[in-house]
Motif scaffolding. Structure first.
Motif, PDB file in Angstrom:
ATOM      1  N   ARG A  10       1.034  -1.134   0.414  1.00  0.00           N
ATOM      2  CA  ARG A  10       0.070  -0.351  -0.066  1.00  0.00           C
ATOM      3  C   ARG A  10       0.893   1.694  -0.103  1.00  0.00           C
ATOM      4  NH1 ARG A  10      -3.470  -2.900   3.409  1.00  0.00           N
ATOM      5  NH2 ARG A  10      -1.950  -2.074   5.435  1.00  0.00           N
ATOM      6  N   ALA A  11       2.071   0.925   0.808  1.00  0.00           N
ATOM      7  CA  ALA A  11       2.739   2.887   1.175  1.00  0.00           C
ATOM      8  C   ALA A  11       3.510   2.787  -0.263  1.00  0.00           C
ATOM      9  CB  ALA A  11       3.969   2.565   2.448  1.00  0.00           C
ATOM     10  N   PHE A  12       4.449   1.616  -1.069  1.00  0.00           N
ATOM     11  CA  PHE A  12       4.627   1.857  -2.259  1.00  0.00           C
ATOM     12  C   PHE A  12       3.711   2.361  -3.442  1.00  0.00           C
ATOM     13  CE2 PHE A  12       6.680  -0.440  -5.890  1.00  0.00           C
ATOM     14  CZ  PHE A  12       8.316   0.244  -6.075  1.00  0.00           C
ATOM     15  N   MET A  83      10.459   5.301   0.804  1.00  0.00           N
ATOM     16  CA  MET A  83       9.452   5.109   1.434  1.00  0.00           C
ATOM     17  C   MET A  83       9.396   4.701   2.823  1.00  0.00           C
ATOM     18  SD  MET A  83       6.481   2.206   1.051  1.00  0.00           S
ATOM     19  CE  MET A  83       7.790   1.268   1.664  1.00  0.00           C
ATOM     20  N   GLN A  84      10.822   4.139   2.444  1.00  0.00           N
ATOM     21  CA  GLN A  84      11.101   3.131   3.353  1.00  0.00           C
ATOM     22  C   GLN A  84      11.690   4.858   4.759  1.00  0.00           C
ATOM     23  OE1 GLN A  84      13.598   0.317   3.332  1.00  0.00           O
ATOM     24  NE2 GLN A  84      12.442  -0.943   4.464  1.00  0.00           N
ATOM     25  N   LEU A  85      12.133   5.367   4.086  1.00  0.00           N
ATOM     26  CA  LEU A  85      12.912   6.775   5.067  1.00  0.00           C
ATOM     27  C   LEU A  85      11.752   7.201   5.648  1.00  0.00           C
ATOM     28  CD1 LEU A  85      15.110   8.928   5.750  1.00  0.00           C
ATOM     29  CD2 LEU A  85      15.014   9.248   3.789  1.00  0.00           C
ATOM     30  N   ARG A  86      10.398   7.442   4.842  1.00  0.00           N
ATOM     31  CA  ARG A  86       9.267   8.376   5.325  1.00  0.00           C
ATOM     32  C   ARG A  86       8.571   8.040   6.291  1.00  0.00           C
ATOM     33  NH1 ARG A  86       6.549  10.504  -0.193  1.00  0.00           N
ATOM     34  NH2 ARG A  86       8.391  11.970  -1.014  1.00  0.00           N
ATOM     35  N   ARG A  87       8.423   6.369   6.120  1.00  0.00           N
ATOM     36  CA  ARG A  87       7.708   5.452   7.411  1.00  0.00           C
ATOM     37  C   ARG A  87       8.960   6.345   8.781  1.00  0.00           C
ATOM     38  NH1 ARG A  87       5.560   0.185   5.050  1.00  0.00           N
ATOM     39  NH2 ARG A  87       4.788   0.233   7.036  1.00  0.00           N
ATOM     40  N   LYS A  88       9.766   5.850   8.124  1.00  0.00           N
ATOM     41  CA  LYS A  88      11.091   6.107  10.126  1.00  0.00           C
ATOM     42  C   LYS A  88      10.600   7.241  10.321  1.00  0.00           C
ATOM     43  CE  LYS A  88      14.241   3.573   9.837  1.00  0.00           C
ATOM     44  NZ  LYS A  88      15.866   3.446   9.096  1.00  0.00           N
ATOM     45  N   GLN A  89      10.357   8.498   9.368  1.00  0.00           N
ATOM     46  CA  GLN A  89      10.328  10.054  10.145  1.00  0.00           C
ATOM     47  C   GLN A  89       8.885   9.541  10.359  1.00  0.00           C
ATOM     48  OE1 GLN A  89      11.330  11.907   6.692  1.00  0.00           O
ATOM     49  NE2 GLN A  89      14.042  12.419   7.141  1.00  0.00           N
ATOM     50  N   ALA A  90       8.117   9.246  10.493  1.00  0.00           N
ATOM     51  CA  ALA A  90       6.543   9.393  10.649  1.00  0.00           C
ATOM     52  C   ALA A  90       6.643   8.834  12.174  1.00  0.00           C
ATOM     53  CB  ALA A  90       5.446   9.274   9.705  1.00  0.00           C
ATOM     54  N   ALA A  91       7.192   7.683  12.387  1.00  0.00           N
ATOM     55  CA  ALA A  91       7.499   6.718  13.846  1.00  0.00           C
ATOM     56  C   ALA A  91       8.424   7.245  14.282  1.00  0.00           C
ATOM     57  CB  ALA A  91       7.772   5.717  12.778  1.00  0.00           C
TER      58      ALA A  91
END
Length: 146
Positions: A10-12, A83-91
């Motif tokens: 979904r994120a990808f 995408m991974q970087l964004r998810r890590k920053q959001a977390a």
């Protein structure tokens, strides 16, 4: 080969839309991501993302993939890493907010049994010792409510 986990897919897909990847190429981009995840599961990945990309591209090259396809695979992986970087920053942002404001943290247990949900904010439902906030502000301005 295992399918891409739903949350990652979904994120990808969202980043493919955001980056205006043509609909006709999205299946290929998903395929490259699936190959990468499979490759990573079979071989321990190095820490460096650029080294991970180099290794998967070498593997694809050994399978006689065309240069255009190799470039497409590298682009798909760069989007995945973004995408991974964004998810890590959001977390990290959520974790920072909940650390600064513990009341914002979501409880895994949900509300306690027998408790009523909090009433929505209104100056009229303030505790009596604070009084009516609207009246206090109006009084300071010289326009008390009657």
């Amino acid at each position: 080969m295992l399918p891409i986990p739903d949350d990652i897919l979904r994120a990808f897909d969202a980043i493919l839309v955001e980056k205006s990847i043509p609909l006709s190429l999205r299946a290929d981009y998903r395929k490259w991501l699936r190959y990468y995840l499979d490759f990573r599961a079979k071989y321990p990945p190095p820490d460096s993302r650029s080294e991970q990309v180099r290794l998967i591209i070498e593997k694809l090259r050994s399978k006689n993939q065309a240069q255009k396809k190799l470039e497409q695979a590298a682009h798909a992986l760069s989007l995945f890493f973004e995408m991974q970087l964004r998810r890590k920053q959001a977390a990290a942002s959520v974790a920072g907010m909940t650390a600064a404001h513990p009341g914002l943290a979501l409880s895994e247990k949900g509300p306690k049994q027998g408790t009523k949900p909090a009433a929505p904010y209104s100056p009229r439902n303030l505790p009596p010792e604070r009084g009516d906030a609207t009246a206090a502000v109006s009084a300071r301005a010289g326009t008390a409510r009657r």
